[in-house]
Enzyme design. Structure first.
Site, PDB file in Angstrom:
ATOM      1  N   SER A  25       0.744  -1.162  -0.045  1.00 41.33           N
ATOM      2  CA  SER A  25      -0.094  -0.086  -0.032  1.00 41.33           C
ATOM      3  C   SER A  25       0.906   1.102   0.066  1.00 41.33           C
ATOM      4  O   SER A  25       1.624   1.389   0.829  1.00 41.33           O
ATOM      5  CB  SER A  25      -0.861   0.146   1.334  1.00 41.33           C
ATOM      6  OG  SER A  25      -1.939  -0.929   1.372  1.00 41.33           O
ATOM      7  N   HIS A  56      -3.603   0.328  -4.477  1.00 41.52           N
ATOM      8  CA  HIS A  56      -2.985  -0.587  -5.299  1.00 41.52           C
ATOM      9  C   HIS A  56      -3.296  -0.686  -6.867  1.00 41.52           C
ATOM     10  O   HIS A  56      -4.686  -0.680  -7.278  1.00 41.52           O
ATOM     11  CB  HIS A  56      -3.541  -2.011  -4.556  1.00 41.52           C
ATOM     12  CG  HIS A  56      -2.859  -2.041  -3.209  1.00 41.52           C
ATOM     13  ND1 HIS A  56      -1.870  -3.219  -3.235  1.00 41.52           N
ATOM     14  CD2 HIS A  56      -3.311  -1.609  -2.201  1.00 41.52           C
ATOM     15  CE1 HIS A  56      -1.782  -3.212  -1.846  1.00 41.52           C
ATOM     16  NE2 HIS A  56      -2.620  -2.192  -1.302  1.00 41.52           N
ATOM     17  N   HIS A  78      -5.913  -9.154  -1.869  1.00 40.76           N
ATOM     18  CA  HIS A  78      -5.869  -9.311  -0.513  1.00 40.76           C
ATOM     19  C   HIS A  78      -6.789 -10.305  -0.342  1.00 40.76           C
ATOM     20  O   HIS A  78      -7.951 -10.427  -0.782  1.00 40.76           O
ATOM     21  CB  HIS A  78      -6.008  -8.013   0.234  1.00 40.76           C
ATOM     22  CG  HIS A  78      -4.999  -7.024   0.207  1.00 40.76           C
ATOM     23  ND1 HIS A  78      -4.811  -6.108  -0.887  1.00 40.76           N
ATOM     24  CD2 HIS A  78      -4.052  -6.821   0.945  1.00 40.76           C
ATOM     25  CE1 HIS A  78      -3.921  -5.155  -0.808  1.00 40.76           C
ATOM     26  NE2 HIS A  78      -3.302  -5.728   0.531  1.00 40.76           N
ATOM     27  N   TYR A  80      -8.903 -10.052   2.304  1.00 33.08           N
ATOM     28  CA  TYR A  80      -9.988  -9.378   2.719  1.00 33.08           C
ATOM     29  C   TYR A  80     -10.808  -8.806   1.647  1.00 33.08           C
ATOM     30  O   TYR A  80     -11.991  -8.289   1.903  1.00 33.08           O
ATOM     31  CB  TYR A  80      -9.691  -8.281   3.783  1.00 33.08           C
ATOM     32  CG  TYR A  80      -8.820  -7.079   3.037  1.00 33.08           C
ATOM     33  CD1 TYR A  80      -9.314  -6.144   2.199  1.00 33.08           C
ATOM     34  CD2 TYR A  80      -7.206  -7.073   3.575  1.00 33.08           C
ATOM     35  CE1 TYR A  80      -8.500  -5.251   1.725  1.00 33.08           C
ATOM     36  CE2 TYR A  80      -6.616  -6.273   3.259  1.00 33.08           C
ATOM     37  CZ  TYR A  80      -7.066  -5.033   1.987  1.00 33.08           C
ATOM     38  OH  TYR A  80      -6.469  -4.194   1.489  1.00 33.08           O
ATOM     39  N   GLU A  81     -10.284  -8.785   0.433  1.00 35.00           N
ATOM     40  CA  GLU A  81     -11.124  -8.282  -0.730  1.00 35.00           C
ATOM     41  C   GLU A  81     -12.336  -9.406  -1.225  1.00 35.00           C
ATOM     42  O   GLU A  81     -12.999  -9.231  -2.025  1.00 35.00           O
ATOM     43  CB  GLU A  81     -10.102  -7.986  -2.104  1.00 35.00           C
ATOM     44  CG  GLU A  81      -9.337  -6.828  -1.686  1.00 35.00           C
ATOM     45  CD  GLU A  81      -8.492  -6.533  -2.939  1.00 35.00           C
ATOM     46  OE1 GLU A  81      -8.782  -5.849  -3.648  1.00 35.00           O
ATOM     47  OE2 GLU A  81      -7.322  -7.138  -2.775  1.00 35.00           O
ATOM     48  N   ALA A 108       2.482  -2.490   4.156  1.00 33.33           N
ATOM     49  CA  ALA A 108       2.294  -1.421   5.213  1.00 33.33           C
ATOM     50  C   ALA A 108       1.978  -2.071   6.470  1.00 33.33           C
ATOM     51  O   ALA A 108       1.117  -3.259   6.326  1.00 33.33           O
ATOM     52  CB  ALA A 108       1.143  -0.492   4.814  1.00 33.33           C
ATOM     53  N   MET A 206      -2.197  -7.289   6.764  1.00 32.14           N
ATOM     54  CA  MET A 206      -3.364  -7.926   6.409  1.00 32.14           C
ATOM     55  C   MET A 206      -2.794  -8.513   5.008  1.00 32.14           C
ATOM     56  O   MET A 206      -3.632  -9.052   4.368  1.00 32.14           O
ATOM     57  CB  MET A 206      -4.557  -7.206   5.970  1.00 32.14           C
ATOM     58  CG  MET A 206      -5.095  -6.408   7.352  1.00 32.14           C
ATOM     59  SD  MET A 206      -6.326  -5.281   6.774  1.00 32.14           S
ATOM     60  CE  MET A 206      -6.506  -4.376   8.211  1.00 32.14           C
ATOM     61  N   SER A 207      -1.516  -8.871   4.790  1.00 29.05           N
ATOM     62  CA  SER A 207      -1.139  -9.520   3.622  1.00 29.05           C
ATOM     63  C   SER A 207       0.206 -10.241   3.664  1.00 29.05           C
ATOM     64  O   SER A 207       0.549 -10.761   5.065  1.00 29.05           O
ATOM     65  CB  SER A 207      -0.879  -8.322   2.710  1.00 29.05           C
ATOM     66  OG  SER A 207       0.426  -7.530   3.245  1.00 29.05           O
ATOM     67  N   ASN A 230       1.608   3.177  10.979  1.00 24.11           N
ATOM     68  CA  ASN A 230       0.800   3.720  12.085  1.00 24.11           C
ATOM     69  C   ASN A 230       1.161   2.593  13.397  1.00 24.11           C
ATOM     70  O   ASN A 230       1.715   1.671  13.029  1.00 24.11           O
ATOM     71  CB  ASN A 230      -0.565   3.424  11.753  1.00 24.11           C
ATOM     72  CG  ASN A 230      -0.962   2.117  11.451  1.00 24.11           C
ATOM     73  OD1 ASN A 230      -0.743   1.538  10.484  1.00 24.11           O
ATOM     74  ND2 ASN A 230      -1.634   1.478  12.376  1.00 24.11           N
ATOM     75  N   HIS A 242      -7.061   4.418   7.036  1.00 27.69           N
ATOM     76  CA  HIS A 242      -6.379   3.887   5.980  1.00 27.69           C
ATOM     77  C   HIS A 242      -5.555   5.377   5.372  1.00 27.69           C
ATOM     78  O   HIS A 242      -4.488   5.190   4.708  1.00 27.69           O
ATOM     79  CB  HIS A 242      -7.198   3.466   4.817  1.00 27.69           C
ATOM     80  CG  HIS A 242      -6.716   2.716   3.647  1.00 27.69           C
ATOM     81  ND1 HIS A 242      -5.601   1.813   3.478  1.00 27.69           N
ATOM     82  CD2 HIS A 242      -6.903   3.230   2.206  1.00 27.69           C
ATOM     83  CE1 HIS A 242      -5.292   1.577   2.385  1.00 27.69           C
ATOM     84  NE2 HIS A 242      -6.156   2.409   1.522  1.00 27.69           N
TER      85      HIS A 242
END
Ligand code: HPA
Length: 271
Positions: A25, A56, A78, A80-81, A108, A206-207, A230, A242
């Site tokens: 990201s 992306h 991802h 989550y997609e 990230a 998350m990746s 973060n 985000h």
């Protein structure tokens, strides 16, 4: 499925790359620094699922950086997609077929280790898979690797030590640590972050982990680098966004590009 995608890419490039870089990201800037020969949209590749997340792009860029011919993957799929693990790791098996030996995977991540601060880069030493699944579930693809792959040297020690030396050389205070993967898309709760801290995680994202497991399966060496965009939930008294992830990745991009360039320059790859 892999053959059609492989043949499509093969007829668009003149030579096979040995190194691939997956950009996370907000880290897409690097692809503009590569002397690009060929750009291929994911959507043009037979069998490739579409990326949807903002920041992306969804392209492979084939080109040179310090005389090394690279395959840069700008954007990724991802979990989550709603993509399957098979779709998420499709590019890795494609890379394997193209002859890629080393993948530099970036992402990230939220910082859990309190010695980290947003904008830091962290070399991934190891991971904890908490996505609730594994990309190798199901019948083993014997043509790619063994049923029970070893994950002890998943993040290649030589690449880690080389990357640390590169960071020192360019005056970058690089961190290293354990990356925990969650499925997302909601960020974690403060209680989950406390748990992750207790079990030894330094950063959360998350990746990356599905791709890394498939790299281990098919014998590709991995260097993983997280950009701490973060502090993770509950570490600071503020909500996560985000936008903060994208803004910090943008702020860290010079350090990030400097490190990746130094690493690529030092890679011992023979053609
Ligand atoms: N949690 C999960 N994924 C992330 C984070 C986070 O705090 N920051 C960037 N990706």
């Amino acid at each position: 499925m892999y053959d059609r995608a492989y043949n499509y890419i093969k007829q668009r490039i003149d030579k096979p790359p040995k190194v691939a870089i997956i950009l996370g990201s907000g880290l897409g800037e690097l692809s503009r620094q590569t002397k690009s020969d060929v750009t291929i949209d994911f959507s043009d590749i037979p069998g490739f699922a579409k990326a949807t997340v903002e920041g992306h792009k969804g392209q492979f860029i084939f080109g040179e950086l310090y005389d090394k011919y690279l395959m840069v993957m700008n954007g990724r799929l991802h979990y989550y997609e709603g993509h399957s693990m098979k779709d998420i790791t499709f590019p890795i098996r494609l890379m394997r077929k193209l002859g890629i030996k080393i993948v530099i995977i970036t992402n990230a991540a939220g910082g859990i280790n309190r010695a980290f601060k947003p904008g830091d880069l962290m070399i991934i030493k190891d991971h904890i898979n908490l996505m609730g699944t594994n990309p190798l579930l199901g019948k083993n693809m014997d043509q790619f690797g063994p049923r029970f792959p070893d994950l002890c040297n998943t993040y290649d020690r030589e690449l880690i030590s080389m990357a640390k030396k590169c960071a020192d050389k360019i005056g970058l205070n690089i961190k290293s640590g354990i990356y925990a993967a969650m499925s997302g898309p909601s960020y974690e709760t403060p209680a989950e972050i406390k748990m992750l801290s207790c079990i030894g995680a330094d950063a959360v994202g998350m990746s990356t982990v599905p791709e890394v497991i498939v790299c281990a399966h098919c014998g590709i060496k991995v260097l993983g680098i997280s950009c701490i965009t973060n502090m993770a939930a509950g570490i600071l008294d503020k909500p996560l966004s985000h936008q903060e992830v994208l803004d910090t990745a943008d702020r860290a991009k010079d350090d990030f590009i400097g490190l990746i360039k130094a690493v690529v320059n030092n890679l011992d790859i023979r053609y």
